[in-house]
Design an enzyme around this catalytic site. Structure first.
Site, short mmCIF file in Angstrom:
data_model
loop_
_atom_site.label_atom_id
_atom_site.label_comp_id
_atom_site.label_asym_id
_atom_site.label_seq_id
_atom_site.Cartn_x
_atom_site.Cartn_y
_atom_site.Cartn_z
CB CYS A 1 33.47 44.23 33.29
SG CYS A 1 32.74 45.88 33.36
CG HIS B 1 34.81 45.87 37.18
ND1 HIS B 1 35.30 45.76 35.90
CD2 HIS B 1 35.09 44.70 37.80
CE1 HIS B 1 35.87 44.57 35.75
NE2 HIS B 1 35.76 43.92 36.88
CG HIS C 1 36.75 40.41 36.97
ND1 HIS C 1 37.45 41.59 36.89
CD2 HIS C 1 37.57 39.55 37.62
CE1 HIS C 1 38.62 41.46 37.49
NE2 HIS C 1 38.71 40.22 37.93
#
Length: 183
Positions: free
Chosen positions: A74, A126, A138
């Site tokens: 990510c 994240h 993402h």
């Protein structure tokens, strides 16, 4: 290749439609030339970030990955997008990225903002890039590929930790409401 480029163009157009629609509806007489210039620059920067982010769709996830050729995690996705779109070098981890820029609420999200989630029982584990219209891009997890998802789905809504704005748009705040106000 043509089909992928067409798909990317359509996704980008849908993601930026609220921003473009608002820009077109904004009364020109109420903004100074400096404000109009700042808005155009912000819209251009946001568009560059969105376009760059969408160009990574389908790249496989790789833990610790920072290269599109071998895979991205990510934060690897985010740092590549910001570096290649606007020349901004970001720190390596989502947690470090969460310390940058200005905090923004979920209701104030604009294309190009970083969105953070608690996916590993720790805050800011994240990160993705907000595209507009409730969507973000993402690199999800092992076995996944870079993709676009809705921030409103139950999974992501429950794990949302906050957002940061790295693109300076202070000059536009007087006449450019949040995306949520445009709906």
């Amino acid at each position: 290749m043509f089909l992928r480029r067409l798909t990317l163009t359509l996704v980008a157009a849908l993601a930026l439609a609220p921003l473009a629609a608002h820009t077109a509806e904004r009364p020109v007489a109420t903004a100074t030339q400096e404000q109009r210039s700042a808005l155009e620059e912000y819209a251009s920067t946001a568009e560059q970030l969105v376009d760059e982010a969408l160009s990574y769709l389908g790249i496989r996830y790789r833990r610790g990955g920072t290269s599109p050729e071998t895979g991205l995690d990510c934060s690897g996705l985010v740092l590549n997008v910001f570096r290649n779109a606007i020349g901004l070098d970001l720190p390596r981890t989502a947690r470090e990225m969460a310390n940058l820029g200005d905090k923004v609420s979920r209701q104030e999200l604009k294309p190009g903002d970083l969105v953070f989630f608690n996916t590993m029982r720790r805050t800011f584990s994240h990160v993705g890039i907000y595209l507009g219209d409730g969507k973000f891009v993402h690199a999800p997890s092992t076995g996944g590929k870079v993709r676009v998802e809705s921030i409103a789905t139950r999974y992501w809504a429950q794990r949302f930790n906050g957002a940061r704005r790295l693109v300076d748009d202070d000059a536009t705040t007087d006449f450019m409401p949040s995306l949520s106000a445009m709906r």
